[in-house]
Design an enzyme around this catalytic site. Structure first.
Site, mmCIF file in Angstrom:
data_model
loop_
_atom_site.group_PDB
_atom_site.id
_atom_site.type_symbol
_atom_site.label_atom_id
_atom_site.label_comp_id
_atom_site.label_asym_id
_atom_site.label_seq_id
_atom_site.Cartn_x
_atom_site.Cartn_y
_atom_site.Cartn_z
ATOM 1 C CE1 TYR A 1 29.060 -43.414 63.910
ATOM 2 C CE2 TYR A 1 29.480 -45.707 63.395
ATOM 3 C CZ TYR A 1 29.647 -44.615 64.216
ATOM 4 O OH TYR A 1 30.416 -44.724 65.347
HETATM 5 C C1 LIG Z 1 32.948 -37.116 65.394
HETATM 6 C C2 LIG Z 1 31.763 -38.020 65.613
HETATM 7 C C3 LIG Z 1 31.801 -38.942 66.638
HETATM 8 C C4 LIG Z 1 30.711 -39.786 66.868
HETATM 9 N N1 LIG Z 1 30.773 -40.714 67.880
HETATM 10 C C5 LIG Z 1 29.716 -41.532 68.100
HETATM 11 C C6 LIG Z 1 29.739 -42.502 69.146
HETATM 12 O O1 LIG Z 1 30.708 -42.644 69.878
HETATM 13 N N2 LIG Z 1 28.653 -43.299 69.313
HETATM 14 C C7 LIG Z 1 27.539 -43.192 68.508
HETATM 15 O O2 LIG Z 1 26.570 -43.933 68.714
HETATM 16 N N3 LIG Z 1 27.498 -42.278 67.517
HETATM 17 C C8 LIG Z 1 28.543 -41.451 67.297
HETATM 18 N N4 LIG Z 1 28.481 -40.528 66.290
HETATM 19 C C9 LIG Z 1 27.240 -40.412 65.508
HETATM 20 C C10 LIG Z 1 26.229 -39.544 66.261
HETATM 21 O O3 LIG Z 1 25.649 -40.269 67.325
HETATM 22 C C11 LIG Z 1 25.102 -39.113 65.308
HETATM 23 O O4 LIG Z 1 25.629 -38.354 64.270
HETATM 24 C C12 LIG Z 1 24.023 -38.337 66.044
HETATM 25 O O5 LIG Z 1 22.861 -38.286 65.261
HETATM 26 C C13 LIG Z 1 24.501 -36.960 66.372
HETATM 27 O O6 LIG Z 1 23.586 -36.259 67.157
HETATM 28 P P1 LIG Z 1 23.714 -34.671 67.170
HETATM 29 O O7 LIG Z 1 22.620 -34.130 67.985
HETATM 30 O O8 LIG Z 1 25.111 -34.292 67.485
HETATM 31 O O9 LIG Z 1 23.533 -34.366 65.625
HETATM 32 P P2 LIG Z 1 22.583 -33.424 64.755
HETATM 33 O O10 LIG Z 1 23.343 -33.249 63.489
HETATM 34 O O11 LIG Z 1 22.182 -32.214 65.487
HETATM 35 O O12 LIG Z 1 21.316 -34.330 64.515
HETATM 36 C C14 LIG Z 1 21.364 -35.590 63.900
HETATM 37 C C15 LIG Z 1 19.978 -35.936 63.345
HETATM 38 O O13 LIG Z 1 19.017 -35.920 64.397
HETATM 39 C C16 LIG Z 1 18.061 -34.876 64.180
HETATM 40 N N5 LIG Z 1 17.873 -34.181 65.445
HETATM 41 C C17 LIG Z 1 18.792 -33.433 66.103
HETATM 42 N N6 LIG Z 1 18.285 -32.990 67.243
HETATM 43 C C18 LIG Z 1 17.032 -33.454 67.318
HETATM 44 C C19 LIG Z 1 16.007 -33.325 68.283
HETATM 45 N N7 LIG Z 1 16.195 -32.604 69.383
HETATM 46 N N8 LIG Z 1 14.821 -33.935 68.060
HETATM 47 C C20 LIG Z 1 14.614 -34.662 66.933
HETATM 48 N N9 LIG Z 1 15.553 -34.823 65.987
HETATM 49 C C21 LIG Z 1 16.755 -34.221 66.175
HETATM 50 C C22 LIG Z 1 18.663 -33.972 63.130
HETATM 51 O O14 LIG Z 1 17.672 -33.268 62.391
HETATM 52 C C23 LIG Z 1 19.465 -34.949 62.303
HETATM 53 O O15 LIG Z 1 18.616 -35.635 61.406
HETATM 54 C C24 LIG Z 1 29.558 -39.683 66.037
HETATM 55 C C25 LIG Z 1 29.535 -38.748 64.989
HETATM 56 C C26 LIG Z 1 30.627 -37.923 64.773
HETATM 57 C C27 LIG Z 1 30.589 -36.946 63.638
#
Ligand SMILES: Cc1cc2nc3c(=O)[nH]c(=O)nc-3n(C[C@H](O)[C@H](O)[C@H](O)COP(=O)(O)OP(=O)(O)OC[C@H]3O[C@@H](n4cnc5c(N)ncnc54)[C@H](O)[C@@H]3O)c2cc1C
Length: 497
Positions: free
Chosen positions: A433
């Protein structure tokens, strides 16, 4: 190496609409898509793992900073916006989303661009009695999610997603493809919870599947402030939420109903049937008044769809559509961890604060069970024994509303109000978060200053921050993978005589 041009999207006028479409595709927070926000000079969508290696080498050659996006859910938009680097490019991994489930081996390889929903669906396609303990929102990307921990309804029984990782494939700062053996145990430790975008680009995770019963039970029981006078139900929840049997996960979701009252929804998953659940509730939490009618039996994969917020009866293949059950908004979120029940006086003030924002949502997630059995240093995620529940504060608005400042002020005021009731020294926060307010008030405000990083580092990782810095300094000494809150390298100390 060159970028395959047909998979590269530029900001030029000619293809502006396709560029915007790709940029917006998985970006979850509309706050970072406004006109004034910095935009990448181009977006590249790798089709093959070697394309990711190429993008790192090209980023260095072209001297264009690189951001990595898997599912685009970063609350501060750090996967697709940079406030500290210009120009920057975006590597969007959404085309790398293969899932290989091996039921015999109780494991699966899942590429970073897969959503949680796709992954869950592919597991359930192979077996009705296997699952994975990751997030509740089906559109979150597995790539970023696991780098920060990743919690969901199975956490009290099996821990976090990051607790259940067996191996990983990653491209490092030299463009080299490495897996667990080649990266070594320190780096393998760091990538499971030390936050995304700091150590390399994760291409795929190998995860351990966990057993789930054929039948699980879901319920949501909602109470208004008036129906829970004296906060008797909420106070009891605080006493039992982390002590219930590990098979039972009951979270509390607070919403404001037109500024008139606050509703608290007790939303639960039980790994068993209705009858067993009724016995547990009668014994441990009779104050909620749960009836058999409130309970719905289903398969684990149906519970994923239900808890993601899709209407009852939605077919499970909705999880393959990479679509959310709710509309995208501009968002600001924060988090806290609670170690002592919040007294009645604190709850009264808290509800008064909630009534001041008509588009807020607050979620209390219960800990205990397996979460308390794993040591604070097992992986970088340190919020374990002693935590009763985690708080997520969230406010969301439409950009057309013209009131973003009011909502952001509200969430900051709410966070200040809660200070006496939550963890302290350090005040703990969940790195998934992401919250750029943390560490902001530190006197030394030089960009990416180490002092500031030590503040949010302690919030997110407690003492594990020091080990993360050591690993970072070793594997990426030039700080190639960096963003506003990436793990810094050790500062070069100058001694005056
Ligand atoms: C609507 C919503 C619901 C959510 N629900 C939950 C939940 O139920 N449980 C929970 O634990 N969290 C939850 N989250 C938080 C979520 O786990 C984090 O935001 C997580 O980082 C998202 O991963 P992403 O790949 O979708 O995001 P991205 O925005 O793609 O990446 C997040 C971060 O990780 C980095 N990153 C992305 N891909 C990689 C990669 N392949 N290698 C290295 N770094 C990378 C990015 O540069 C960025 O810093 C929620 C967030 C939202 C907005």
């Amino acid at each position: 190496m060159d970028f395959p041009l047909d998979k590269t999207f530029f900001t030029s006028e000619r293809n502006a609409s396709i560029f915007n479409k790709v940029l917006e595709s998985t970006a979850q927070n509309l706050r970072f898509l406004t006109r004034s926000m910095p935009k990448p000079v181009f977006i590249f969508k790798p089709l093959h793992e070697s394309h990711v290696q190429a993008s790192i080498i090209c980023s260095k050659k072209l001297r264009v900073h690189l951001r990595v996006r898997s599912g685009g859910h970063d609350y501060e938009g750090l996967s697709y916006v940079s406030h500290i680097e210009n120009p920057f490019m975006l590597i969007d991994l959404s085309k790398l989303r293969q899932v290989n489930v091996d039921i015999e081996d109780n494991s699966a390889w899942v590429q970073a661009g897969a959503t949680l929903g796709e992954f869950y669906y592919r597991i359930a396609e192979k077996s009705k009695v296997h699952g994975f303990p990751a997030g509740l929102c089906s559109t979150v990307g597995i790539g970023g999610h696991i780098t920060g921990g990743g919690y969901g309804t199975l956490m009290r029984k099996f821990g976090l997603a990051a607790d259940n990782v067996l191996d990983a494939k990653m491209v490092d700062a030299n463009g080299k493809l490495i897996s667990r053996t080649a990266m070594g145990e320190d780096l393998f430790w760091a990538i499971r919870g030390g936050g995304g975008g700091s150590f390399g680009v994760i291409l795929a995770w190998k995860i351990k599947l966990v057993p789930v019963p054929q039948t699980v039970t879901v319920f949501t029981v909602t109470k208004t402030l008036e129906q829970d006078s004296g906060n008797k139900i909420l106070s009891k929840w605080q006493l039992v939420a982390d002590k219930l049997v590990e098979e039972l996960f009951i979270r509390a979701i607070f919403n404001t109903a037109g500024n008139k009252t606050v509703t608290t929804s007790y939303n639960a998953l039980f790994l068993g049937n209705k009858g067993m659940l009724m016995n547990v509730m009668k014994e441990s939490f009779p104050e909620l008044g749960l009836t058999r009618k409130d309970c719905v039996e289903m398969s684990w994969i149906e519970s994923v769809v239900s808890i993601s917020g899709f209407p009852s009866g939605t077919p499970t293949n909705v999880l393959l559509q990479r679509k959310s059950s709710f509309a995208k908004l501009s968002l600001k979120a924060k988090s806290d961890f609670v170690k002592n029940p919040i007294p009645e006086s604190g709850l009264i003030g808290m509800f008064n604060m909630l009534l001041k924002d008509d588009s807020q949502m607050m979620i209390w997630t219960p800990y205990g069970g397996m979460m308390a059995q794993i040591s604070e240093s097992q992986i970088p995620f340190p919020h374990r024994k002693g935590v009763i529940f985690k708080i997520q504060y969230q406010t969301g608005w439409r950009e057309s509303e013209q009131r973003p400042i009011t909502h952001i002020k509200w969430i900051r005021d709410m966070y200040s109000y809660m200070m006496p009731y939550v963890s302290s020294n350090p005040r703990q926060a969940y790195v998934n978060y992401r919250d750029l307010d943390l560490g902001k008030n530190t006197k030394d405000d030089a960009e990416m200053s180490f002092k500031r990083a030590q503040v949010w580092g302690a919030n997110y990782f407690k003492d594990n921050f020091n080990r993360l810095v050591k690993v970072k300094s070793k594997v990426d000494p030039d700080n190639f993978f960096r963003h506003e809150q990436s793990i810094p390298t050790l500062p070069v100390l100058s001694f005056s005589s």
